[in-house]
Design a protein around this motif. Structure first.
Motif, mmCIF file in Angstrom:
data_model
loop_
_atom_site.group_PDB
_atom_site.id
_atom_site.type_symbol
_atom_site.label_atom_id
_atom_site.label_comp_id
_atom_site.label_asym_id
_atom_site.label_seq_id
_atom_site.Cartn_x
_atom_site.Cartn_y
_atom_site.Cartn_z
ATOM 1 N N SER A 1 40.979 35.017 40.725
ATOM 2 C CA SER A 1 43.061 34.559 40.228
ATOM 3 C C SER A 1 43.161 35.445 39.366
ATOM 4 C CB SER A 1 43.191 33.212 40.068
ATOM 5 O OG SER A 1 42.741 32.748 40.806
ATOM 6 N N GLY A 2 42.335 35.420 38.070
ATOM 7 C CA GLY A 2 43.050 35.993 36.362
ATOM 8 C C GLY A 2 42.765 37.979 36.839
ATOM 9 N N GLN A 3 42.465 38.344 37.459
ATOM 10 C CA GLN A 3 41.766 39.880 37.747
ATOM 11 C C GLN A 3 43.478 40.401 37.762
ATOM 12 O OE1 GLN A 3 41.085 42.366 40.127
ATOM 13 N NE2 GLN A 3 41.888 40.793 41.854
ATOM 14 N N SER A 4 43.589 41.855 37.728
ATOM 15 C CA SER A 4 44.582 42.296 37.904
ATOM 16 C C SER A 4 44.365 43.603 38.721
ATOM 17 C CB SER A 4 45.567 42.550 36.720
ATOM 18 O OG SER A 4 44.848 43.534 35.514
ATOM 19 N N GLY A 5 43.488 43.810 39.267
ATOM 20 C CA GLY A 5 42.660 45.517 40.167
ATOM 21 C C GLY A 5 43.364 45.173 41.613
ATOM 22 N N ASN A 6 43.656 43.647 41.346
ATOM 23 C CA ASN A 6 43.951 43.202 43.510
ATOM 24 C C ASN A 6 44.371 42.630 43.764
ATOM 25 O OD1 ASN A 6 44.278 43.112 46.104
ATOM 26 N ND2 ASN A 6 42.422 44.533 46.276
ATOM 27 N N SER A 7 46.057 42.883 43.783
ATOM 28 C CA SER A 7 46.946 41.750 43.977
ATOM 29 C C SER A 7 46.803 40.619 44.692
ATOM 30 C CB SER A 7 47.930 42.040 43.400
ATOM 31 O OG SER A 7 48.760 43.118 42.497
ATOM 32 N N GLN A 8 46.705 41.384 45.629
ATOM 33 C CA GLN A 8 46.658 40.419 47.329
ATOM 34 C C GLN A 8 44.867 39.203 47.066
ATOM 35 O OE1 GLN A 8 48.404 40.190 49.530
ATOM 36 N NE2 GLN A 8 47.335 38.267 50.156
ATOM 37 N N LEU A 9 43.959 39.557 46.602
ATOM 38 C CA LEU A 9 42.946 39.368 46.426
ATOM 39 C C LEU A 9 42.976 38.154 45.244
ATOM 40 C CD1 LEU A 9 39.391 38.653 47.053
ATOM 41 C CD2 LEU A 9 39.150 40.100 44.692
ATOM 42 N N SER A 10 43.567 38.359 43.495
ATOM 43 C CA SER A 10 44.141 37.224 43.545
ATOM 44 C C SER A 10 44.879 36.101 44.120
ATOM 45 C CB SER A 10 44.944 38.210 42.006
ATOM 46 O OG SER A 10 44.486 39.126 41.382
ATOM 47 N N ASN B 1 42.366 29.079 31.524
ATOM 48 C CA ASN B 1 42.139 30.514 31.937
ATOM 49 C C ASN B 1 42.908 30.510 33.111
ATOM 50 O OD1 ASN B 1 40.317 31.968 30.845
ATOM 51 N ND2 ASN B 1 38.563 30.555 31.894
ATOM 52 N N VAL B 2 43.068 29.114 34.327
ATOM 53 C CA VAL B 2 44.101 28.845 35.480
ATOM 54 C C VAL B 2 45.338 28.638 34.624
ATOM 55 C CG1 VAL B 2 44.744 27.135 36.845
ATOM 56 C CG2 VAL B 2 42.551 27.338 36.437
ATOM 57 N N ILE B 3 45.980 28.468 33.136
ATOM 58 C CA ILE B 3 47.250 28.411 33.042
ATOM 59 C C ILE B 3 47.493 29.930 32.651
ATOM 60 C CG2 ILE B 3 48.456 27.615 31.341
ATOM 61 C CD1 ILE B 3 47.297 25.291 31.237
ATOM 62 N N GLU B 4 46.922 30.746 32.101
ATOM 63 C CA GLU B 4 46.267 32.016 31.731
ATOM 64 C C GLU B 4 47.627 33.009 33.085
ATOM 65 O OE1 GLU B 4 44.661 35.691 29.651
ATOM 66 O OE2 GLU B 4 43.323 33.425 30.294
ATOM 67 N N TYR B 5 46.748 32.824 34.441
ATOM 68 C CA TYR B 5 47.225 33.427 34.998
ATOM 69 C C TYR B 5 48.301 33.096 35.477
ATOM 70 C CZ TYR B 5 44.483 30.656 38.897
ATOM 71 O OH TYR B 5 44.591 29.637 39.613
#
Length: 562
Positions: free
Chosen positions: A453-462, A488-492
């Protein structure tokens, strides 16, 4: 550049090269002397005058296309002596490997008598030369047809020699790539080829099927074939007792089916004969044939009318049989076809009643490393679990645990993970599956969901992973699993809220609403940047709502006029 040899070795190599050149010169003179005393050369004065040119035929100097060389080639090609004809054929063969420019039209003339030679070895040699010249575009394809070479090429195709048949087929296929040759190929080439495909000789039939397959590898020859009536012939070849003929014809039909413009002709064969033949081939003990039949049906299934015809046949059983195969290379075509068929609404109840979901669960257990199998299995589960019977089948089978196991595999790429998370997200929207799925998640699953959820490489996967978290049942066990990850949840979520995409902003609100059922999350959210931004969004929303209330609604007629 410095030599890699010492001075002594370099000297010896130079002496060897000089002696070797002398030996070659002496050998050439010896050959000339012996040939000049041979009766086969002294038959006519004309042949004797060609000997000096003959000895230099393979000298590729700046005057490679000299007139005297052409005269020599014409003389050698017209001879009835196999050695002289072979000399000319070998010259063309060597030239075809080295030539990087167009062959002058005049130099095409000796090729025809060599193709018509009574000596088969000569024909095979010049045939290979023609193949090379066509491949490299050294000769004009239209000129080859105009010179009448198609007839001997077809005769060589019927020679019974595998090499000659292979090369002649290659020539015919390359000649067919020129649109201006259509008429000639229809009359002189394709129709005789289709007749050969109906031969009772298995070897001839096999070579003809291979040639037809070769011709379907590009668009224009495929159109020529379909115009000439190749589709019924290829469908009949599916019934051949020769597995190779079955494979060639099935692959050719698969190539033809790739263009929907040919589907009407494929459907015009009565009583669903094509589909029945492909379904029969799917049950073949020859694995590559059953897999190829699946690929052909999968290509055809893009046509809704063909899917409706398929519905009338017994198509589920052979597909289920292929899913049990241990090799992914044979299973993948079947799962791909099944995935396409499961997207068609009328097929869903049949697939569920036939127990396909049980087979998918078993398949995911044994083939989690295959991206194709994982992706299409998840598509099938997504397509079939919307109905009550589908949900029950998922709960009773292995279809719930399959995507969860696959989700943890580190070898899956983003594209496959998209299908896995889309499947899990869809199941989270269905209450019976949502409860079971939430109860089945482990700490490894939760950690991976938060990380992706926090990775920015693939928006749809997040988005998919975050959407799964937003729908989790907040049981005591789930709260325990989530608490180590709240920061980490709050961060994404903060990153999502700052995006302009309303879909991501709404997901933040839904997630916060779900997670605030846990006091641990509420305490982490308090006084955080996410909370500040949420208050700002609320204030902006209230201000926007207040301003909109001041605007008189436009009448429908005014909107239409604008």
């Amino acid at each position: 550049m410095a030599s890699v040899f010492c001075e002594n070795c370099s000297k010896m190599l130079k002496e060897f090269a000089a002696n070797f050149r002398n030996v070659c010169k002496e050998f050439k003179l010896k050959v000339y002397k012996e040939l000049s005393h041979c009766t086969c050369v002294r038959i006519t004065p004309e042949r004797t005058t060609q000997l000096p040119t003959l000895l230099h035929l393979c000298d590729n100097g700046p005057h490679i296309f000299r007139q005297e060389r052409l005269q020599a080639l014409n003389t050698l090609a017209a001879s009835e002596n196999i050695d002289l004809q072979m000399t000319a054929a070998v010259y063309y063969l060597r030239l075809s490997h080295q030539l990087n420019s167009p062959l002058p039209d005049d130099f095409m003339e000796p090729i025809m008598p060599l193709l018509l030679s009574i000596h088969f070895d000569v024909q095979k040699s010049i045939l290979l030369a023609v193949v090379n010249l066509l491949i490299k575009n050294n000769v004009c394809k239209e000129l080859v047809i105009e010179m009448g070479m198609l007839v001997p090429l077809l005769e060589l195709f019927q020679s019974g020699d595998a090499t000659a048949q292979c090369h002649s087929c290659a020539c015919i296929a390359m000649l067919a790539s020129a649109e201006s040759n259509t008429d000639a190929l229809l009359v002189d080439g394709i129709i005789p080829l289709l007749a050969l495909a109906k031969s009772y000789d298995p070897k001839v039939q096999q070579d003809a099927a291979w040639a037809l397959l070769y011709l379907t590898q590009s668009d224009w020859p495929t159109r020529i074939l379909c115009q000439a009536g190749a589709i019924p012939v290829l469908v009949l070849l599916l019934q051949s007792s020769d597995p190779e003929v079955q494979f060639y014809s099935c692959t050719a039909l698969c190539n033809i089916a790739a263009k929907q413009e040919h589907h009407p002709k494929m459907l015009s064969i009565g009583s669903h004969y094509l589909l029945k033949s492909l379904l029969t081939l799917m049950s073949s003990s020859v694995q590559k044939n059953s897999a190829q039949a699946c690929r052909c049906l999968q290509t055809l299934s893009m046509n809704v009318l063909i899917q409706e015809q398929l519905m009338e046949l017994e198509w589920v059983l052979p597909l289920k049989g292929l899913l049990k195969d241990s090799a992914p290379v044979w299973t993948e075509p079947a799962i791909t076809l099944l995935s396409d068929l499961s997207a068609h609404p009328p097929n869903k109840d049949i697939l569920i009643s036939e127990g396909v979901l049980d087979g998918i669960g078993q398949l995911l257990r044994h083939h989690r490393s295959s991206c194709v199998i994982v992706a299409h299995s998840c598509k099938i589960i997504t397509n079939l679990c919307s109905s009550c019977t589908g949900q029950q089948a998922v709960l009773e089978g292995l279809c719930l645990s399959g995507p969860l196991r696959a989700f943890l595999l580190p070898t899956l790429g983003d594209e496959t993970l998209l299908h896995v998370t889309s499947c899990l997200q869809h199941m989270m929207t269905l209450d019976p599956l949502k409860c079971k799925l939430s109860a089945t998640l482990t700490s490894e699953h939760v950690s991976r969901l938060v990380k992706l959820s926090g990775q920015s490489g693939n928006s749809q996967l997040s988005y998919n992973c975050a959407a799964i978290i937003s729908k989790l049942d907040m049981s005591a066990e789930m709260r325990h699993l989530l608490r180590p990850h709240y920061l980490n949840v709050i961060e994404y979520l903060l990153a999502f809220l700052q995006r302009r995409d309303v879909q991501f902003q709404q997901l933040v609100i839904i997630t916060v609403f779900n997670l605030q059922k846990d006091e641990g999350f509420v305490s982490q959210l308090a006084d955080s940047e996410l909370e500040v931004q949420l208050w700002k969004v609320q204030a902006q929303t209230e201000e926007t709502r207040r301003l909109l209330q001041r605007i008189q609604p436009l009448s429908p007629s005014c909107v239409l006029n604008h």
